[in-house]
Design an enzyme around this catalytic site. Structure first.
Site, PDB file in Angstrom:
ATOM      1  CD  GLN A 148      -2.365   1.284   2.302  1.00 38.74           C
ATOM      2  OE1 GLN A 148      -2.657   1.648   3.775  1.00 38.74           O
ATOM      3  NE2 GLN A 148      -4.095   1.211   2.227  1.00 38.74           N
TER       4      GLN A 148
ATOM      5  CE1 TYR B 133      -4.331   8.889   7.911  1.00 39.51           C
ATOM      6  CE2 TYR B 133      -4.945   7.460   7.567  1.00 39.51           C
ATOM      7  CZ  TYR B 133      -4.772   8.322   8.157  1.00 39.51           C
ATOM      8  OH  TYR B 133      -4.569   7.264   9.938  1.00 39.51           O
TER       9      TYR B 133
ATOM     10  NE  ARG C  12      -8.011  -0.489   2.781  1.00 40.28           N
ATOM     11  CZ  ARG C  12      -8.293  -0.622   3.529  1.00 40.28           C
ATOM     12  NH1 ARG C  12      -7.333  -0.330   4.651  1.00 40.28           N
ATOM     13  NH2 ARG C  12      -8.754  -1.672   4.471  1.00 40.28           N
TER      14      ARG C  12
ATOM     15  N   GLY D  40      -8.981  -7.770   8.229  1.00 42.89           N
ATOM     16  CA  GLY D  40      -7.733  -7.021   9.384  1.00 42.89           C
ATOM     17  C   GLY D  40      -7.728  -8.016  10.325  1.00 42.89           C
ATOM     18  NE  ARG D  41     -10.623  -4.914  13.296  1.00 43.04           N
ATOM     19  CZ  ARG D  41     -11.622  -4.509  14.161  1.00 43.04           C
ATOM     20  NH1 ARG D  41     -12.184  -4.113  15.783  1.00 43.04           N
ATOM     21  NH2 ARG D  41     -12.928  -4.370  14.006  1.00 43.04           N
TER      22      ARG D  41
ATOM     23  CB  CYS E 114     -10.642 -10.536  16.496  1.00 41.66           C
ATOM     24  SG  CYS E 114     -10.711  -8.245  16.779  1.00 41.66           S
TER      25      CYS E 114
ATOM     26  CB  CYS F  39     -10.278  -5.146  21.527  1.00 40.01           C
ATOM     27  SG  CYS F  39      -8.970  -6.302  21.702  1.00 40.01           S
TER      28      CYS F  39
END
Ligand SMILES: Cc1cc2nc3c(=O)[nH]c(=O)nc-3n(C[C@H](O)[C@H](O)[C@H](O)COP(=O)(O)O)c2cc1C
Ligand code: SF4
Length: 329
Positions: free
Chosen positions: A98, A144, A192, A282-283, A304, A307
């Protein structure tokens, strides 16, 4: 009906299944010799390739300095990158990188500064190819710098990089032809993007233009902010993933959905119903490096814990050693 185990070929690159590891910064990792990357990263990505992931997208890496081969683009830093790419290939995973460009206010950039950024983005793709990667994903999501060009609510430029859609995608449309010349035909160029820039309808328009421009793959996350559109009751995944499926209806290039896909059931739901082509975990893949192999073999995964719930306060943002899933694996 598609299956999670189905292979797909994009730009001549074989991706052995539909399970993607999305880009995720490892904030508490250390690079070698003061550089960004090093052996800790090599080990991290190699394990997830060994764990059966079809496509690994290495975390956000700033394209800044690529044209001059500075920082992460120096010959010294190329070594761990080459190792990551090679090791992923050794375990049969495709691997992309990325490319991001920080957190800059684009409305204050001079055209000259935009051109410098564009040259870095072009050079970074070539450098990634040189290191052995199968493709690059430009990070036009999550608010971003590059994301801000696409969204009319954040891009208030009055020159040829702001205003109408054609101008908001100009950063990319100007550089894609040169990128393709430099990297050749067998290299994946992905974006993305947010599925809400500023809403789903706006994102669909951007996605269609990106496809026309020659992008090979779309990875749909969120744009300047989290989406707040409604999702049908029988859709068992997140709003972000739903927006990926909405975009898929309007393009022919493959689409990756992401966000809160934790279970095999959710992953199968998205791919088998052809809502999208790939699922990014992802996580889930942070918590269980063998997520892909286990799900494909119908084995139970190390879950996962999500959290922080909706705040997504994953401990990998601060200290990966505190991840509760890792402790019990
Ligand atoms: C620790 C951490 C680092 C992340 N780093 C990046 C990144 O470098 N680039 C990016 O586009 N998204 C990044 N993300 C967002 C993930 O790619 C992904 O979209 C998000 O975690 C939702 O997917 P999940 O629910 O499967 O974890 C990061 C997320 C986490 C938790
Ligand atoms: S820290 Fe929590 S949210 Fe992050 S990967 Fe581990 S279990 Fe999942």
């Amino acid at each position: 009906m598609g299956k999670l185990s189905d292979e797909i070929i994009i730009r001549g690159k074989k991706i052995k299944n539909r399970i993607v590891m999305p880009p995720m910064m490892c904030f508490s990792f250390k690079g070698d010799n003061g550089g960004m990357y090093g052996e800790q990263y090599v080990d991290h990505y190699t394990r997830r390739a060994k764990g059966g992931t079809g496509l690994i997208i290495v975390q956000a890496t700033s394209a800044q300095g690529a044209a001059k081969q500075l920082d992460v683009w120096s010959d010294e830093q190329m070594k761990p990158l080459e190792k990551i790419a090679q090791n992923c290939h050794n375990y049969g995973a495709a691997v992309m990188m990325q490319l991001s460009y920080g957190d800059i206010n684009i409305n204050e950039l001079s055209v000259e500064e935009i051109h410098t950024m564009q040259l870095d983005c072009i050079a970074a793709a070539s450098r990634a190819k040189q290191a052995g990667f199968d493709g690059v994903e430009y990070h036009f999501a999550h608010g971003y710098t590059l994301c801000r060009f696409l969204d009319p609510t954040s891009n208030t430029r009055t020159d040829s990089y702001g205003g109408i859609l054609e101008n908001r995608v100009r950063f990319l449309t100007e550089i894609l032809p040169q990128i393709r010349v430099d990297v050749g035909e067998e290299f994946i160029v992905s974006i993305r993007m947010g599925g809400n820039i500023p809403d789903v309808a706006g994102a669909i328009e951007v996605a269609k233009v990106l496809e026309e421009t020659g992008i090979d793959l779309l990875h749909v996350s969120f744009g300047m902010k989290e989406p707040n559109n409604t999702v049908p009751d029988d859709f068992i995944c997140s709003t972000i993933a739903f927006n990926g499926s909405e975009i898929k209806k309007h393009v022919n290039i493959p689409v990756i959905a992401v966000s809160e896909i934790f279970t095999a059931e959710q992953a199968r739901f998205l791919v088998e119903n052809e809502y999208v082509d790939f699922v990014a975990i992802g996580r889930g893949i942070f918590a269980d490096e063998n997520w892909a192999n286990k799900v494909l073999a119908n084995e139970s995964i190390q879950q996962c814990r999500n959290c922080g719930g909706i705040t997504r306060k994953c401990l990998w943002f601060i200290d990966h050693t505190k991840c509760p899933a890792k402790k019990s694996s």
